[in-house]
Scaffold this motif. Sequence first.
Motif, PDB file in Angstrom:
ATOM      1  N   SER A   1       0.808  -1.210   0.000  1.00  0.00           N
ATOM      2  CA  SER A   1       0.000   0.000   0.000  1.00  0.00           C
ATOM      3  C   SER A   1       0.845   1.266   0.000  1.00  0.00           C
ATOM      4  O   SER A   1       0.347   2.340  -0.289  1.00  0.00           O
ATOM      5  N   SER A   2       2.120   1.166   0.337  1.00  0.00           N
ATOM      6  CA  SER A   2       2.967   2.362   0.406  1.00  0.00           C
ATOM      7  C   SER A   2       3.466   2.801  -0.967  1.00  0.00           C
ATOM      8  O   SER A   2       4.105   3.837  -1.083  1.00  0.00           O
TER       9      SER A   2
ATOM     10  N   VAL B   1       3.716   4.248  -4.781  1.00  0.00           N
ATOM     11  CA  VAL B   1       3.176   5.253  -5.685  1.00  0.00           C
ATOM     12  C   VAL B   1       3.148   4.627  -7.069  1.00  0.00           C
ATOM     13  O   VAL B   1       4.130   4.030  -7.508  1.00  0.00           O
TER      14      VAL B   1
ATOM     15  N   GLY C   1      -0.709   8.230  -5.334  1.00  0.00           N
ATOM     16  CA  GLY C   1      -0.390   7.469  -4.142  1.00  0.00           C
ATOM     17  C   GLY C   1      -1.443   6.395  -3.947  1.00  0.00           C
ATOM     18  O   GLY C   1      -2.635   6.706  -3.962  1.00  0.00           O
ATOM     19  N   TRP C   2      -0.993   5.176  -3.724  1.00  0.00           N
ATOM     20  CA  TRP C   2      -1.939   4.064  -3.715  1.00  0.00           C
ATOM     21  C   TRP C   2      -3.000   4.240  -2.635  1.00  0.00           C
ATOM     22  O   TRP C   2      -4.177   3.990  -2.871  1.00  0.00           O
ATOM     23  N   ILE C   3      -2.592   4.676  -1.454  1.00  0.00           N
ATOM     24  CA  ILE C   3      -3.536   4.892  -0.354  1.00  0.00           C
ATOM     25  C   ILE C   3      -3.951   6.363  -0.256  1.00  0.00           C
ATOM     26  O   ILE C   3      -5.129   6.659  -0.079  1.00  0.00           O
ATOM     27  N   SER C   4      -3.011   7.275  -0.409  1.00  0.00           N
ATOM     28  CA  SER C   4      -3.323   8.698  -0.222  1.00  0.00           C
ATOM     29  C   SER C   4      -4.233   9.222  -1.318  1.00  0.00           C
ATOM     30  O   SER C   4      -5.027  10.131  -1.100  1.00  0.00           O
ATOM     31  N   GLY C   5      -4.083   8.653  -2.533  1.00  0.00           N
ATOM     32  CA  GLY C   5      -4.859   9.162  -3.653  1.00  0.00           C
ATOM     33  C   GLY C   5      -4.351  10.480  -4.198  1.00  0.00           C
ATOM     34  O   GLY C   5      -4.959  11.059  -5.101  1.00  0.00           O
ATOM     35  N   ILE C   6      -3.226  10.953  -3.679  1.00  0.00           N
ATOM     36  CA  ILE C   6      -2.668  12.222  -4.151  1.00  0.00           C
ATOM     37  C   ILE C   6      -2.120  12.020  -5.564  1.00  0.00           C
ATOM     38  O   ILE C   6      -1.371  11.100  -5.827  1.00  0.00           O
TER      39      ILE C   6
ATOM     40  N   ALA D   1       7.207   9.574  -3.345  1.00  0.00           N
ATOM     41  CA  ALA D   1       6.076  10.381  -3.788  1.00  0.00           C
ATOM     42  C   ALA D   1       6.557  11.698  -4.386  1.00  0.00           C
ATOM     43  O   ALA D   1       7.683  12.128  -4.172  1.00  0.00           O
ATOM     44  N   TYR D   2       5.704  12.301  -5.148  1.00  0.00           N
ATOM     45  CA  TYR D   2       5.913  13.640  -5.689  1.00  0.00           C
ATOM     46  C   TYR D   2       7.185  13.744  -6.531  1.00  0.00           C
ATOM     47  O   TYR D   2       7.896  14.746  -6.481  1.00  0.00           O
TER      48      TYR D   2
END
Length: 123
Positions: A30-31, A33, A52-57, A102-103
């Motif tokens: 889940s961590s 991207v 992001g898989w969990i964040s959805g960002i 991420a990002y």
Amino acid sequence: QMQLAESGGGLVQAGGSLRLSCVASGRTQSSYVMGWFRQAPGKEREFVSSIGWISGITLYGNSVKGRFSIFNDKAKNTVFLQMNSLNPEDTAVYYCAAGLTAYTTSPSAYTYWGQGTQVTVSS
């Protein structure tokens, strides 16, 4: 190891739409991207979008903002790239990738890659 399998590419006329899919299997976490990149003949691999898989960002490359959208279905371990208002400059092989940073728009930040799916946009 994580395996990624893209599908949904094809030939479309300018102004049309396509939806790409990427199914993740194996050691999914889940961590991660999930990202989409593309590479046209003679050009460098270009960042398209990530989520992001969990964040959805989400993050988008400048050339696709407002036309493409990325989303995922956690239950199916699948990430999608909806591509609208396609133009010939979008012609490329599109790759799905997974990484832990991420990002970032850098291909080097992604660990796992799919085989790619060809998208061809005719004028």
